[in-house]
Design a protein around this motif. Structure first.
Motif, PDB file in Angstrom:
ATOM      1  N   PRO A  87      26.879  67.143  69.577  1.00  0.00           N
ATOM      2  CA  PRO A  87      27.243  68.549  69.373  1.00  0.00           C
ATOM      3  C   PRO A  87      27.042  69.010  67.924  1.00  0.00           C
ATOM      4  O   PRO A  87      26.676  70.161  67.683  1.00  0.00           O
ATOM      5  CB  PRO A  87      28.715  68.592  69.776  1.00  0.00           C
ATOM      6  N   GLU A  88      27.256  68.106  66.965  1.00  0.00           N
ATOM      7  CA  GLU A  88      27.080  68.477  65.559  1.00  0.00           C
ATOM      8  C   GLU A  88      25.612  68.672  65.169  1.00  0.00           C
ATOM      9  O   GLU A  88      25.323  69.095  64.051  1.00  0.00           O
ATOM     10  CB  GLU A  88      27.737  67.445  64.635  1.00  0.00           C
ATOM     11  N   ASP A  89      24.692  68.384  66.074  1.00  0.00           N
ATOM     12  CA  ASP A  89      23.280  68.687  65.832  1.00  0.00           C
ATOM     13  C   ASP A  89      22.946  70.139  66.158  1.00  0.00           C
ATOM     14  O   ASP A  89      21.826  70.591  65.901  1.00  0.00           O
ATOM     15  CB  ASP A  89      22.384  67.769  66.661  1.00  0.00           C
ATOM     16  N   THR A  90      23.888  70.858  66.724  1.00  0.00           N
ATOM     17  CA  THR A  90      23.670  72.260  67.063  1.00  0.00           C
ATOM     18  C   THR A  90      23.369  73.071  65.802  1.00  0.00           C
ATOM     19  O   THR A  90      24.140  73.047  64.839  1.00  0.00           O
ATOM     20  CB  THR A  90      24.905  72.849  67.767  1.00  0.00           C
ATOM     21  N   ALA A  91      22.238  73.757  65.823  1.00  0.00           N
ATOM     22  CA  ALA A  91      21.804  74.527  64.654  1.00  0.00           C
ATOM     23  C   ALA A  91      20.507  75.255  64.992  1.00  0.00           C
ATOM     24  O   ALA A  91      19.888  75.002  66.029  1.00  0.00           O
ATOM     25  CB  ALA A  91      21.573  73.609  63.458  1.00  0.00           C
ATOM     26  N   VAL A  92      20.116  76.131  64.097  1.00  0.00           N
ATOM     27  CA  VAL A  92      18.760  76.671  64.135  1.00  0.00           C
ATOM     28  C   VAL A  92      17.881  75.730  63.314  1.00  0.00           C
ATOM     29  O   VAL A  92      18.210  75.408  62.165  1.00  0.00           O
ATOM     30  CB  VAL A  92      18.691  78.098  63.567  1.00  0.00           C
ATOM     31  N   TYR A  93      16.808  75.284  63.919  1.00  0.00           N
ATOM     32  CA  TYR A  93      15.905  74.342  63.266  1.00  0.00           C
ATOM     33  C   TYR A  93      14.666  75.099  62.777  1.00  0.00           C
ATOM     34  O   TYR A  93      14.024  75.829  63.540  1.00  0.00           O
ATOM     35  CB  TYR A  93      15.509  73.239  64.235  1.00  0.00           C
ATOM     36  N   TYR A  94      14.360  74.900  61.503  1.00  0.00           N
ATOM     37  CA  TYR A  94      13.249  75.600  60.857  1.00  0.00           C
ATOM     38  C   TYR A  94      12.162  74.609  60.456  1.00  0.00           C
ATOM     39  O   TYR A  94      12.445  73.567  59.853  1.00  0.00           O
ATOM     40  CB  TYR A  94      13.726  76.322  59.600  1.00  0.00           C
ATOM     41  N   CYS A  95      10.944  74.982  60.753  1.00  0.00           N
ATOM     42  CA  CYS A  95       9.797  74.216  60.289  1.00  0.00           C
ATOM     43  C   CYS A  95       9.469  74.639  58.861  1.00  0.00           C
ATOM     44  O   CYS A  95       9.601  75.824  58.504  1.00  0.00           O
ATOM     45  CB  CYS A  95       8.606  74.482  61.207  1.00  0.00           C
ATOM     46  N   HIS A  96       9.051  73.685  58.066  1.00  0.00           N
ATOM     47  CA  HIS A  96       8.733  73.945  56.663  1.00  0.00           C
ATOM     48  C   HIS A  96       7.407  73.274  56.308  1.00  0.00           C
ATOM     49  O   HIS A  96       7.123  72.167  56.772  1.00  0.00           O
ATOM     50  CB  HIS A  96       9.845  73.386  55.767  1.00  0.00           C
ATOM     51  N   ALA A  97       6.618  73.975  55.495  1.00  0.00           N
ATOM     52  CA  ALA A  97       5.366  73.418  54.994  1.00  0.00           C
ATOM     53  C   ALA A  97       5.281  73.678  53.503  1.00  0.00           C
ATOM     54  O   ALA A  97       5.582  74.791  53.049  1.00  0.00           O
ATOM     55  CB  ALA A  97       4.176  74.038  55.713  1.00  0.00           C
ATOM     56  N   ALA A  98       4.883  72.669  52.774  1.00  0.00           N
ATOM     57  CA  ALA A  98       4.818  72.773  51.319  1.00  0.00           C
ATOM     58  C   ALA A  98       3.383  72.622  50.838  1.00  0.00           C
ATOM     59  O   ALA A  98       2.689  71.663  51.193  1.00  0.00           O
ATOM     60  CB  ALA A  98       5.693  71.704  50.686  1.00  0.00           C
ATOM     61  N   GLN A  99       2.956  73.576  50.035  1.00  0.00           N
ATOM     62  CA  GLN A  99       1.716  73.481  49.288  1.00  0.00           C
ATOM     63  C   GLN A  99       2.104  73.304  47.814  1.00  0.00           C
ATOM     64  O   GLN A  99       3.275  73.451  47.469  1.00  0.00           O
ATOM     65  CB  GLN A  99       0.878  74.750  49.493  1.00  0.00           C
ATOM     66  N   PRO A 100       1.147  73.023  46.945  1.00  0.00           N
ATOM     67  CA  PRO A 100       1.501  72.762  45.540  1.00  0.00           C
ATOM     68  C   PRO A 100       2.338  73.857  44.881  1.00  0.00           C
ATOM     69  O   PRO A 100       3.219  73.560  44.077  1.00  0.00           O
ATOM     70  CB  PRO A 100       0.132  72.610  44.877  1.00  0.00           C
ATOM     71  N   ILE A 101       2.072  75.135  45.233  1.00  0.00           N
ATOM     72  CA  ILE A 101       2.833  76.197  44.568  1.00  0.00           C
ATOM     73  C   ILE A 101       3.509  77.142  45.546  1.00  0.00           C
ATOM     74  O   ILE A 101       4.092  78.158  45.111  1.00  0.00           O
ATOM     75  CB  ILE A 101       1.935  77.017  43.609  1.00  0.00           C
ATOM     76  N   MET A 102       3.464  76.829  46.822  1.00  0.00           N
ATOM     77  CA  MET A 102       4.072  77.722  47.808  1.00  0.00           C
ATOM     78  C   MET A 102       4.808  76.925  48.865  1.00  0.00           C
ATOM     79  O   MET A 102       4.430  75.802  49.206  1.00  0.00           O
ATOM     80  CB  MET A 102       3.001  78.574  48.503  1.00  0.00           C
ATOM     81  N   ASN A 103       5.876  77.540  49.388  1.00  0.00           N
ATOM     82  CA  ASN A 103       6.598  76.980  50.522  1.00  0.00           C
ATOM     83  C   ASN A 103       6.582  78.004  51.651  1.00  0.00           C
ATOM     84  O   ASN A 103       6.700  79.207  51.411  1.00  0.00           O
ATOM     85  CB  ASN A 103       8.041  76.667  50.146  1.00  0.00           C
ATOM     86  N   TYR A 104       6.459  77.510  52.859  1.00  0.00           N
ATOM     87  CA  TYR A 104       6.423  78.388  54.016  1.00  0.00           C
ATOM     88  C   TYR A 104       7.469  77.939  55.032  1.00  0.00           C
ATOM     89  O   TYR A 104       7.762  76.741  55.155  1.00  0.00           O
ATOM     90  CB  TYR A 104       5.041  78.371  54.670  1.00  0.00           C
ATOM     91  N   TRP A 105       7.993  78.930  55.758  1.00  0.00           N
ATOM     92  CA  TRP A 105       9.026  78.667  56.764  1.00  0.00           C
ATOM     93  C   TRP A 105       8.664  79.330  58.082  1.00  0.00           C
ATOM     94  O   TRP A 105       8.108  80.434  58.110  1.00  0.00           O
ATOM     95  CB  TRP A 105      10.368  79.233  56.297  1.00  0.00           C
ATOM     96  N   GLY A 106       9.017  78.663  59.163  1.00  0.00           N
ATOM     97  CA  GLY A 106       8.940  79.296  60.459  1.00  0.00           C
ATOM     98  C   GLY A 106      10.168  80.155  60.693  1.00  0.00           C
ATOM     99  O   GLY A 106      11.078  80.197  59.859  1.00  0.00           O
ATOM    100  N   LYS A 107      10.198  80.832  61.835  1.00  0.00           N
ATOM    101  CA  LYS A 107      11.317  81.730  62.131  1.00  0.00           C
ATOM    102  C   LYS A 107      12.517  80.999  62.692  1.00  0.00           C
ATOM    103  O   LYS A 107      13.613  81.551  62.762  1.00  0.00           O
ATOM    104  CB  LYS A 107      10.856  82.821  63.104  1.00  0.00           C
ATOM    105  N   GLY A 108      12.318  79.770  63.102  1.00  0.00           N
ATOM    106  CA  GLY A 108      13.422  78.964  63.598  1.00  0.00           C
ATOM    107  C   GLY A 108      13.507  78.915  65.106  1.00  0.00           C
ATOM    108  O   GLY A 108      13.096  79.837  65.800  1.00  0.00           O
ATOM    109  N   THR A 109      14.068  77.816  65.602  1.00  0.00           N
ATOM    110  CA  THR A 109      14.310  77.651  67.026  1.00  0.00           C
ATOM    111  C   THR A 109      15.718  77.077  67.193  1.00  0.00           C
ATOM    112  O   THR A 109      16.112  76.166  66.468  1.00  0.00           O
ATOM    113  CB  THR A 109      13.247  76.763  67.686  1.00  0.00           C
TER     114      THR A 109
END
Length: 115
Positions: A87-109
């Protein structure tokens, strides 16, 4: 720009399993690390697991032995296999991608684990 689209969230009973997927598109050539973060209600976003382009992985202590992150570079997709969910795993999970100078995020599931 990099676009990240997550899928695979849902409702599961405690002890069950889910597999999250994150497909990357756009300027993906310089992505090094991809990973999953989660944010539960009232809590800060935290790292769940990450995988570098060479395959090195990193896990939060709370998920070690239960979650497995993997990456298909040919499909530009990262996966999170989640077993023995709690139950403690309940959350919105976000994908993340890292480039040398930028970070990107998904909208979450949303992942909901019922007791």
């Amino acid at each position: 720009q990099v676009q990240l689209v997550e899928s695979g969230g849902g409702l599961v009973q405690a002890g069950g399993s889910l597999r999250l997927s994150c497909a990357a598109s756009g300027s993906i050539f310089s992505i090094n690390t991809m990973g999953w973060y989660r944010q539960a209600p009232g809590k800060q976003r935290e790292l769940v697991a990450a995988i570098a382009s060479g395959g090195r992985t990193n896990y939060a202590d709370s998920v070690k032995g239960r979650f497995t992150i993997s990456r298909d570079n040919a499909k530009n997709t990262v996966y999170l296999q989640m077993n023995s969910l709690k139950p403690e795993d309940t959350a919105v999970y976000y994908c993340h991608a890292a480039q040398p100078i930028m970070n990107y995020w998904g909208k979450g599931t949303l992942v909901t684990v019922s007791s």
